[in-house]
Design a protein around this motif. Structure first.
Motif, PDB file in Angstrom:
ATOM      1  N   THR A  29      60.568 109.642  42.910  1.00 26.04           N
ATOM      2  CA  THR A  29      59.323 109.795  42.161  1.00 26.04           C
ATOM      3  C   THR A  29      58.390 108.623  42.425  1.00 26.04           C
ATOM      4  N   THR A  81      61.854 112.234  34.764  1.00 23.18           N
ATOM      5  CA  THR A  81      61.047 111.959  35.957  1.00 23.18           C
ATOM      6  C   THR A  81      59.808 112.851  35.991  1.00 23.18           C
ATOM      7  N   SER A  82      59.620 113.651  34.968  1.00 23.18           N
ATOM      8  CA  SER A  82      58.431 114.506  34.872  1.00 23.18           C
ATOM      9  C   SER A  82      57.385 113.837  33.994  1.00 23.18           C
ATOM     10  N   PRO A  83      56.108 114.055  34.304  1.00 26.18           N
ATOM     11  CA  PRO A  83      55.051 113.474  33.471  1.00 26.18           C
ATOM     12  C   PRO A  83      55.126 113.984  32.033  1.00 26.18           C
ATOM     13  N   THR A 121      53.664 109.458  33.852  1.00 25.64           N
ATOM     14  CA  THR A 121      54.819 109.521  34.751  1.00 25.64           C
ATOM     15  C   THR A 121      55.583 108.197  34.741  1.00 25.64           C
TER      16      THR A 121
END
Length: 174
Positions: A29, A81-83, A121
């Motif tokens: 990421t 790891t996602s916004p 993020t």
């Protein structure tokens, strides 16, 4: 024991959530963010380190006012790891978000507006790294040595997310 040592210990301990895949996802990421921002990974790791310092202060405040379970709950709820804009809002008032973006911009040369866009993020990435020390069966129980090291429970001042990310990158051969 330093933060990186705690993370490596969590990876090797089946009773903790940390694993190579999790760390690899965080590094991937960071690489994607670097590519999207047109900067090198070390600059993005530096940005992540600065964000980590602010996250540390916010989690310390939460721990000190609401107890260690409250800090762990934020890590459990928003470590990914996602916004997730809620992760940012849960830790920082709007004026602190702007201050954070300006600080990162001053120290890295990245645009403050870009940093503001990246915060949803970057904050979950820091929390995801801290999640590696949580108990794999019941994340709310017991101490999280990674989180405790990050919050510097022993007062030695040895905390730096960007150093931990660089070491993790070397450890994974990236």
């Amino acid at each position: 024991m330093g933060l990186f040592d705690q993370i490596i210990g969590a990876i090797g301990n089946s009773s903790q959530q940390g694993n190579i895949g999790q760390i690899g996802n965080i590094l991937n990421t960071v690489q994607q963010l670097s590519n999207n921002a047109g900067t090198d990974p070390s600059t993005m790791q530096s940005a992540l380190g600065i964000v980590g310092g602010y996250v540390r202060s916010a989690l310390q405040d939460k721990r000190d006012t609401e107890g260690p379970e409250a800090a762990q709950e934020v890590v459990n709820q928003f470590g990914d790891t996602s916004p997730n804009p809620q992760a940012v809002d849960s830790l920082f008032a709007p004026f602190l978000q702007q201050q954070l973006a300006n600080t990162v911009a001053q120290r890295t040369g990245l645009n403050a507006g870009l940093i503001q866009q990246l915060l949803p993020t970057l904050v979950p990435l820091v929390l995801n790294l801290l999640k590696s020390g949580a108990n794999s069966q019941n994340p709310q129980t017991g101490g999280n040595p990674v989180l405790n090291s990050f919050l510097d429970a022993d007062g030695d001042g040895d905390i730096d997310i960007s150093d931990a990310m660089r070491m993790a990158s070397r450890y994974l051969g990236r």
